[in-house]
Write a protein that holds these residues in place. Structure first.
Motif: not given
Length: 336
Positions: A15, A61, A64, A68
């Protein structure tokens, strides 16, 4: 729990890297360019901008999606702890391994900021031997690459399949749509050896060979093709493949100046098929003057019996079982 904590730390590094690269800001800036009234006055530049936006969106994406997966693994850990369920904890260990390898691929894609390493990939697999093997080396490799790609959330399309019979394949080509997938899989290019037989002496084993060609989907970065230089033709064909249930057509794309030919037996419609064949042709044109690789060492040797094993030319003997490997558990051999 310690392994999950390490995974959380790796995710935070990912991140931070994403923030440091300013990917969101770059994407917003490029999107703002598309609203300028003169954006399409320079079509090649506009096309490059749109391609870069698409790549940034996929990269964000992908980050992300792996975040998840880490979150879901945390929920699974909490549930297993509450139930004191040893079986679920073993399942969690396997899941954490998969998520960690996914994190590594996404981290690699963040570093692959330039050139062809960021591209999608075509994987062309063909049987070298005139006499087909008892098993299906081409099909096994295709299943391995497709399984690996699917485990990372990458889309796979089989654009070509040339079956020998109902059980075996002479040739197939996969298109893998994923962030920096060419950079990850490029090292798979070369000859793969399949060994059979019960002799203790390695020389007594029957060996078959398959060639793997990994090509980047160059898009706007590849050589330009004049419409007058290529001839595209499609004829009806019949057959059934292992990956393509009904083969409906045989398509050919020929580059006049070089006579490089790309062929596909497929079930795809003419327009998307032509687009794929053009990309394969562009990749082969871009590398046609590249010197041949030195040495003849197979990328990997797969012993299919009686004692099943795998040995990689770079990493050595693999710890993964052949069934798992051919199902897509390829990570230990990539990015080495």
């Amino acid at each position: 729990e310690g392994r999950y904590a390490e995974l959380g730390e790796k995710l935070e590094v990912l991140r931070e890297k994403t923030r440091a690269l300013g990917l969101e800001a770059t994407k917003s800036s490029l999107l703002a360019e598309t609203h300028r009234v003169d954006f399409w006055d320079d079509p090649p530049r506009a096309a490059r901008t749109m391609t870069e936006i698409y790549r940034l969106e996929r990269l964000l994406d992908s980050a992300d999606r792996v975040a998840k997966r880490v979150e879901d693994a945390g929920a699974f850990l909490a549930g297993s702890r509450e139930r004191a369920d040893a079986r679920r904890l073993r399942q969690l260990s396997d899941r954490l391994g998969e998520v960690e390898s996914h994190l590594d691929v996404v981290a690699y894609s963040l570093h692959a900021t330039e050139g062809v390493d960021r591209c999608d990939a075509y994987i062309a697999i063909s049987l070298i031997d005139a006499e087909p093997a008892e098993d299906d080396p081409v099909g096994l490799l295709a299943g391995m690459y497709a399984g690996w790609a699917n485990s990372k959330g990458f889309a796979v399309t089989t654009i070509d399949e040339d079956p020998i019979d109902a059980r075996r394949t002479r040739r197939t080509t996969l298109f893998v749509d994923g962030v920096a997938v060419y950079g990850v899989l490029a090292s798979e290019e070369g000859v793969h050896e399949f060994a059979y037989g019960r002799g203790d002496d390695r020389r007594s084993r029957l060996r078959k060979y398959a060639k793997v060609e990994v090509l980047p989907a160059l898009e706007e970065e590849g050589p330009a093709l004049a419409a007058s230089d290529v001839e595209f033709s499609v004829e009806l064909a019949r057959g059934r493949g292992r990956r393509i249930p009904t083969l409906r057509s045989l398509a050919r794309l020929v580059h006049g100046p070089t006579q490089i030919r790309v062929e596909a037996r497929t079930d795809l419609e003419a327009e998307p098929l032509r687009a794929h064949l053009v990309e394969v042709l562009r990749a082969r044109l871009a590398r046609r003057d590249r010197p041949a690789p030195d040495g003849h060492e197979p990328v990997r040797r797969y012993v299919l019996g009686p004692e099943r094993s795998v040995r990689d030319s770079r990493k050595g003997t693999g710890s993964v079982g052949l069934d798992d490997l051919f199902g897509g558990a390829l990570d230990e051999f990539l990015l080495v």
